[in-house]
Design a protein around this motif. Structure first.
Motif, PDB file in Angstrom:
ATOM      1  N   VAL A  62      -3.605  13.327  -8.746  1.00 30.22           N
ATOM      2  CA  VAL A  62      -2.574  12.320  -8.506  1.00 30.22           C
ATOM      3  C   VAL A  62      -3.155  10.930  -8.708  1.00 30.22           C
ATOM      4  N   LEU A  63      -2.264   9.975  -8.925  1.00 31.36           N
ATOM      5  CA  LEU A  63      -2.693   8.593  -9.087  1.00 31.36           C
ATOM      6  C   LEU A  63      -3.265   8.043  -7.785  1.00 31.36           C
ATOM      7  N   ALA A  64      -4.177   7.096  -7.925  1.00 33.91           N
ATOM      8  CA  ALA A  64      -4.695   6.392  -6.753  1.00 33.91           C
ATOM      9  C   ALA A  64      -3.571   5.600  -6.106  1.00 33.91           C
ATOM     10  N   PRO A  65      -3.704   5.247  -4.821  1.00 31.89           N
ATOM     11  CA  PRO A  65      -2.639   4.510  -4.137  1.00 31.89           C
ATOM     12  C   PRO A  65      -2.300   3.191  -4.825  1.00 31.89           C
ATOM     13  N   LEU A  66      -1.028   2.828  -4.740  1.00 25.99           N
ATOM     14  CA  LEU A  66      -0.542   1.544  -5.230  1.00 25.99           C
ATOM     15  C   LEU A  66      -0.911   0.481  -4.203  1.00 25.99           C
TER      16      LEU A  66
ATOM     17  N   TYR B 151       0.864  -1.186   0.000  1.00 30.35           N
ATOM     18  CA  TYR B 151       0.000   0.000   0.000  1.00 30.35           C
ATOM     19  C   TYR B 151       0.895   1.229   0.000  1.00 30.35           C
ATOM     20  N   LYS B 152       0.759   2.056  -1.025  1.00 32.35           N
ATOM     21  CA  LYS B 152       1.638   3.219  -1.135  1.00 32.35           C
ATOM     22  C   LYS B 152       0.867   4.403  -1.720  1.00 32.35           C
ATOM     23  N   PRO B 153       0.673   5.467  -0.947  1.00 32.78           N
ATOM     24  CA  PRO B 153       0.130   6.699  -1.520  1.00 32.78           C
ATOM     25  C   PRO B 153       1.071   7.220  -2.600  1.00 32.78           C
ATOM     26  N   GLN B 154       0.514   7.810  -3.655  1.00 31.84           N
ATOM     27  CA  GLN B 154       1.337   8.247  -4.776  1.00 31.84           C
ATOM     28  C   GLN B 154       1.170   9.746  -5.014  1.00 31.84           C
ATOM     29  N   VAL B 155       2.235  10.344  -5.531  1.00 30.95           N
ATOM     30  CA  VAL B 155       2.212  11.770  -5.850  1.00 30.95           C
ATOM     31  C   VAL B 155       2.441  12.010  -7.336  1.00 30.95           C
ATOM     32  N   GLU B 156       2.536  10.933  -8.124  1.00 36.48           N
ATOM     33  CA  GLU B 156       2.722  11.080  -9.565  1.00 36.48           C
ATOM     34  C   GLU B 156       1.500  11.750 -10.198  1.00 36.48           C
ATOM     35  N   ARG B 157       1.764  12.560 -11.204  1.00 39.80           N
ATOM     36  CA  ARG B 157       0.711  13.317 -11.871  1.00 39.80           C
ATOM     37  C   ARG B 157      -0.060  12.417 -12.839  1.00 39.80           C
ATOM     38  N   SER B 158      -1.369  12.332 -12.662  1.00 38.10           N
ATOM     39  CA  SER B 158      -2.202  11.488 -13.506  1.00 38.10           C
ATOM     40  C   SER B 158      -2.496  12.169 -14.834  1.00 38.10           C
ATOM     41  N   VAL B 159      -2.691  11.355 -15.887  1.00 41.15           N
ATOM     42  CA  VAL B 159      -3.060  11.912 -17.196  1.00 41.15           C
ATOM     43  C   VAL B 159      -4.429  12.590 -17.133  1.00 41.15           C
ATOM     44  N   ASN B 160      -5.235  12.205 -16.139  1.00 42.43           N
ATOM     45  CA  ASN B 160      -6.575  12.786 -15.985  1.00 42.43           C
ATOM     46  C   ASN B 160      -6.604  13.958 -15.017  1.00 42.43           C
ATOM     47  N   GLY B 161      -5.419  14.392 -14.575  1.00 44.15           N
ATOM     48  CA  GLY B 161      -5.344  15.464 -13.591  1.00 44.15           C
ATOM     49  C   GLY B 161      -5.289  14.904 -12.181  1.00 44.15           C
TER      50      GLY B 161
END
Length: 725
Positions: free
Chosen positions: A518-522, A506-516
């Motif tokens: 941040v990505l949902a957690p891994l 389980y990892k919160p993510q800060v990568e920028r999503s293509v949809n605006g």
């Protein structure tokens, strides 16, 4: 009929595997040859055990007798139900390893992705490593990207725990956790000075002083300093690095101690690239470059200052329990003026490349508070161990940017280095966000029988991310997310054990999503099983591991938006096996080696994931003390990886698609050599040669889907003179 390259790769893998599996037996001939001599000596009985958690600089070994990277329970590598590699101080000194990038290239299964001169990422088991610790304390909100070339002068060793480690980090990630263990003060006085001179005006001076500050040794201190200046094989690139690390330890009583310390790390570069060499012409044909070619103009620079202050308080109770509290503040200030070249050149006209100049000023501040306690307890008439603790962290990022005229055409690639300094616009805040995290955890190692050890635990994490980054809201939070951990080790006999482990991801993510946003957690699961062995009375450790990882929302680069990489989350499965061995084969021969095979790295639709990651990696580092020449040590370090590739989408000058082209890097091997001669009690000298075969290869294809990469350094040398007291 088999393709010749297939046969070649198969032979390489078979040879490497055979060599690694044979390593524990290589000293048999040497030991047998001395049988008569040994039998004539009187019997010596050893009754004491090596103390746990000794520094690797004290043992001067290529392995360690205990580690706490997995659970904060000090256990041997053999009793830890996950695979671990340790890069010790002796190994780093033998091969004059000065940076984190060079050190991690010695860790089994770790791939150093240096995609620019001043930015690197690391992968293991097919995925990015984003969990980093210092003395077991997690560094929050890391992207997995290292800015500048981090120095290793202040570290005793680096431990790499492969697989998920959500128990301690709160950010379970299926690749690995890298734990940097600092040097600590010694009671006895010690001093060491290294002076090095190498290729491309590489000049370096190290100093390390340690000892007691009072008569009874209850107050101790250590000071480590390093200064390095160097030019480069790359046109216009140079670097200066300064490191100062100081720490004081004090025994407040027989059972209570404290430590305070500070690290300052400065990394200043000029002529550094941002992005790198366009790999293809606009028609999709392959470009060829000299290794020295660079897109960076002389006016580009990237300066990074890092300050870390820490304090620790430790109390040992009379019943064997220990409690420890830690506080850490880290501040990273980055200032850069960069020039990105995009597009693809037309063979006939030389046109097609365009300019993207930018200036960035970034500050990252991390504050971490941590408390844990561990110790023994009795249950069902047997002794067991337990650990519990809580880590609170707050990380804040503020970024300011300025841009020059974007889209200015270059007359040709040859003129990229002479691109004039543009006029930059006014500074704007491009990012301002904060993440708060609290992770509570507990684990116990049960000993139901003398042969069986079972570890079980879980972490409970809550976090809140808020702010803005390049126009996108940074909003993500979760409460009381549970990450389980379980592992078992069964001793087959005094020397060999089998193990298995399971860890949640389980990892919160800060990568920028293509949809605006941040990505949902891994999220996902990590499985591992294998065999661990101790050879030659524990002087050599080996591990054979099978692993499988299943995860959702694995970040996959999807393109660029406003100069920032965007990502999409995919399902991904990784499985494979690895072999790791480290330690002493004999009094004369030390070895650190490993082999990793990724049998599958697939997405939900059976597509290849991260094809820039080699499916086969192997390394062997060995140092031999020459019996016929007293005080001479000779070493060799070989790294090999299988071929990799990326698929590049090309567009013409009008933005219309041209097609998708595959860029492949063939398998390659590099060879480093070392010689170290001890002149007398205080002086010794060393010579290290790097990339002796002058292999030409790209440093990374990590972001080459955008069509860019650059070449690694040719053969180089470094001579060192050392004084010790």
């Amino acid at each position: 009929m088999r393709h010749p390259q297939t046969v070649y790769s198969f032979r390489h893998r078979s040879l490497v595997a055979a060599l690694l599996l044979a390593i524990p037996y290589l000293s048999f001939a040497e030991e047998s040859g001395r049988k008569e001599e040994v039998e004539s000596l009187p019997e010596v009985k050893v009754t004491s055990k090596a103390e746990k958690n000794q520094s690797s600089e004290k043992t001067k070994s290529y392995t360690v007798n205990s580690t706490s990277s997995a659970t904060r329970l000090n256990t041997s590598i053999r009793d830890t139900p996950q695979s671990i590699s340790v890069i010790t101080r002796e190994l780093m000194d033998d091969f004059r390893v000065l940076t984190v990038n060079d050190a991690l290239s010695l860790a089994t299964g770790v791939r150093v992705e240096q995609f620019e001169t001043d930015r690197s990422e690391y992968t293991a088991r097919g995925f990015n490593i984003t969990n980093f610790q210092v003395d077991g304390l997690s560094i929050p909100i890391t992207y997995g990207t290292q800015y500048g070339d981090l120095d290793v002068a202040l570290y005793d060793r680096i431990e790499v725990l492969r697989g998920a480690n959500g128990l301690l980090t709160a950010m379970g990630n299926p690749s690995a956790t890298i734990n940097f263990i600092r040097k600590r003060p010694t009671t006895e006085f010690k001093a060491k000075v290294d002076a090095s001179l190498g290729t491309w005006d590489n000049r370096r001076l190290d100093a390390d002083v340690s000892g007691a500050l009072n008569a009874d040794g209850s107050v101790r201190a250590r000071l480590v300093m390093a200064h390095q200046e160097k030019n480069s094989y790359l046109d216009r690139y140079s670097n200066e690095r300064n490191v100062i690390y100081g720490v004081i330890e004090a025994d407040l009583s027989d059972n209570t101690s404290m430590a305070v310390g500070h690290t300052y790390h400065q990394n200043n570069s000029s002529g550094n690239n941002w992005g790198s060499l366009p790999l293809l012409y606009v028609d999709g044909s392959k470009r060829h470059y000299k290794r020295s070619d660079s897109t960076a103009p002389s006016w580009s620079y990237w300066d990074v200052d890092t300050n870390i202050t820490f304090a620790e308080l430790t109390h040992n109770f009379s019943n064997g329990w220990k409690a420890k509290g830690q506080l850490t503040h880290r501040q990273i200030d980055s200032d850069s003026r960069l020039h990105y070249i995009y597009g693809n050149e037309d063979r006939a006209t030389g046109l097609g490349l365009k300019s993207y100049p930018g200036m960035y000023r970034t500050r990252t501040e991390d504050n971490v508070a941590d408390f844990y306690a561990n110790g023994p307890f009795d249950l069902a008439g047997r002794k067991h161990e337990m650990v519990f603790g809580t880590t609170w962290s707050k990380a804040a990022v503020r970024d300011f940017s300025r841009f020059g005229p974007i889209g200015t055409s270059l007359s040709s690639f040859e003129n990229a280095g002479d691109f004039p300094l543009p006029t930059f616009d006014a500074e704007n805040k491009s990012a301002d966000f904060t993440m708060r995290t609290i992770n509570s955890y507990a684990a116990a190692k049960f000993n139901p029988t003398d042969a069986l050890k079972v570890t079980a635990g879980a972490s409970l994490v809550s976090y809140n991310l808020e702010g803005v980054s390049f126009g996108d809201p940074q909003a993500s939070k979760a409460n009381n997310k549970v990450t389980p951990y379980a592992g078992a080790v069964y001793d087959l006999n005094d020397d060999h054990s089998v193990y298995a482990s399971y860890a949640g991801i389980y990892k919160p993510q800060v990568e920028r999503s293509v949809n605006g946003g941040v990505l949902a957690p891994l999220e996902g699961k990590n499985y591992e099983a294998g065999v661990k062995s101790e050879w030659f009375n524990g002087r050599l450790n080996s591990t054979f591991a099978l692993f499988k990882t299943e995860q959702e929302n694995q970040p996959q680069p999807a393109g660029m938006l406003g100069g920032v990489t965007t990502y999409k989350g995919i399902q991904a499965t990784s499985k494979g096996f690895e072999f790791d061995v480290s330690g002493e084969l004999s009094d004369s021969l030390s070895v650190n080696a490993g082999y990793t095979r990724l049998m599958s790295l697939k997405g939900a639709n059976n597509q290849n994931v991260n094809p820039f990651t080699p499916r086969n990696q192997a390394h062997v580092a060995a140092v031999y003390k020459v019996p016929s020449i007293q005080n001479l040590k000779l070493g060799a370090n070989v790294y090999w990886q299988s071929d990799t590739h990326v698929d590049i989408d090309l567009s013409d000058g009008n933005g219309d698609p041209v097609g998708t082209f595959r860029y492949k890097q063939d398998s390659y091997a590099t060879l480093n050599l070392s010689a170290n001669y001890k002149i007398d009690e205080h002086w010794h000298t060393a010579l290290n040669l790097y990339n002796v075969t002058n292999e030409k290869y790209l440093t990374s294809l990590r972001y080459a889907y955008s069509g860019q990469a650059y070449y690694a350094a040719p053969m180089s040398a470094l001579a060192t003179l050392t004084w010790t007291y």
